[in-house]
Scaffold this motif. Structure first.
Motif, mmCIF file in Angstrom:
data_model
loop_
_atom_site.group_PDB
_atom_site.id
_atom_site.type_symbol
_atom_site.label_atom_id
_atom_site.label_comp_id
_atom_site.label_asym_id
_atom_site.label_seq_id
_atom_site.Cartn_x
_atom_site.Cartn_y
_atom_site.Cartn_z
ATOM 1 N N ARG A 1 8.676 -1.810 -16.765
ATOM 2 C CA ARG A 1 9.819 -1.797 -15.861
ATOM 3 C C ARG A 1 9.616 -2.957 -14.889
ATOM 4 O O ARG A 1 8.506 -3.434 -14.717
ATOM 5 C CB ARG A 1 9.867 -0.442 -15.111
ATOM 6 N N HIS A 2 10.640 -3.384 -14.213
ATOM 7 C CA HIS A 2 10.542 -4.537 -13.318
ATOM 8 C C HIS A 2 9.936 -4.154 -11.964
ATOM 9 O O HIS A 2 9.988 -2.997 -11.557
ATOM 10 C CB HIS A 2 11.935 -5.149 -13.099
ATOM 11 N N GLY A 3 9.365 -5.128 -11.301
ATOM 12 C CA GLY A 3 9.010 -4.974 -9.901
ATOM 13 C C GLY A 3 7.572 -4.650 -9.581
ATOM 14 O O GLY A 3 6.781 -4.306 -10.450
ATOM 15 N N ASP A 4 7.279 -4.791 -8.284
ATOM 16 C CA ASP A 4 5.958 -4.468 -7.761
ATOM 17 C C ASP A 4 5.891 -2.966 -7.452
ATOM 18 O O ASP A 4 6.800 -2.211 -7.793
ATOM 19 C CB ASP A 4 5.645 -5.318 -6.519
ATOM 20 N N ASN B 1 6.298 -1.406 -4.697
ATOM 21 C CA ASN B 1 7.411 -0.985 -3.847
ATOM 22 C C ASN B 1 8.638 -0.668 -4.710
ATOM 23 O O ASN B 1 9.272 0.377 -4.547
ATOM 24 C CB ASN B 1 7.728 -2.076 -2.823
ATOM 25 N N GLU B 2 8.952 -1.556 -5.614
ATOM 26 C CA GLU B 2 10.110 -1.344 -6.490
ATOM 27 C C GLU B 2 9.864 -0.213 -7.492
ATOM 28 O O GLU B 2 10.780 0.545 -7.813
ATOM 29 C CB GLU B 2 10.463 -2.644 -7.212
ATOM 30 N N GLN B 3 8.630 -0.092 -7.958
ATOM 31 C CA GLN B 3 8.302 1.008 -8.869
ATOM 32 C C GLN B 3 8.510 2.346 -8.165
ATOM 33 O O GLN B 3 9.028 3.299 -8.748
ATOM 34 C CB GLN B 3 6.855 0.906 -9.387
ATOM 35 N N GLU C 1 10.561 2.871 -5.656
ATOM 36 C CA GLU C 1 12.012 3.030 -5.482
ATOM 37 C C GLU C 1 12.676 3.537 -6.760
ATOM 38 O O GLU C 1 13.601 4.337 -6.705
ATOM 39 C CB GLU C 1 12.654 1.696 -5.083
ATOM 40 N N ASP C 2 12.200 3.063 -7.901
ATOM 41 C CA ASP C 2 12.806 3.404 -9.189
ATOM 42 C C ASP C 2 12.206 4.657 -9.825
ATOM 43 O O ASP C 2 12.651 5.076 -10.890
ATOM 44 C CB ASP C 2 12.662 2.231 -10.168
ATOM 45 N N LYS D 1 4.252 2.509 -0.902
ATOM 46 C CA LYS D 1 4.820 1.294 -0.296
ATOM 47 C C LYS D 1 3.948 0.818 0.865
ATOM 48 O O LYS D 1 3.675 -0.375 1.000
ATOM 49 C CB LYS D 1 6.243 1.569 0.191
#
Length: 153
Positions: free
Chosen positions: A57-60, A62-64, A66-67, A94
């Protein structure tokens, strides 16, 4: 703030000790960064496995966070779920990645509160202070019976 559990407190301390002893640390690597190193302790996965899961999945981190979906069967969501079961919150992930939780930082003298999120020594200090804070919270919840309350046989 995290739920103070013995498992989480010990994992934070072991992670800090591993980093102190030279464990692989690379802030830009999902399995070798701040959260990645703690995830290794909590899940017993290695840094490459964690990184591989995160790259689906995309992101660091923080984004993980969020998702994150608790009902997903994606490997990264299963990994995050293990971390949450140990007492962490999504917000903790985060904060750990940026070393910016105010309660943890308040434990440092004012002049030492400006931690750099990608410096090993700062990560060690943050995790150590966080473990101490959680231990204090856990101990504050424990009440022992007084001598008068104990029934002697």
């Amino acid at each position: 703030m995290a739920r103070p559990t013995p498992e989480l407190i010990n994992a934070l301390r072991r992670t800090a000790q591993n980093l102190r002893n030279g464990a692989a640390y690379q802030w830009g690597h999902m399995g070798g960064c701040n959260c990645g190193n703690l995830a290794q302790e909590l899940t017993k996965l290695n840094k490459d496995q964690i990184h591989q899961y995160a790259m689906q999945r995309h992101g660091d981190w923080n984004e993980q966070a969020e998702d994150y979906c608790s009902t997903s069967q994606m490997p990264i969501d299963l990994l995050i779920n293990e971390m949450l079961n140990a007492g962490l919150t999504l917000e903790d992930l985060k904060h750990l990645e940026r070393l910016d939780d105010r309660q943890v930082l308040a434990r440092f003298p004012i002049e030492k509160r400006f931690l750099k999120h990608n410096i090993r020594e700062d990560v060690i200090a943050y995790m150590t202070a966080w473990a101490e804070l959680l231990e204090e919270q856990l101990l504050a919840k424990i009440t022992l019976p007084t001598l008068q309350e104990i029934e002697f046989v």
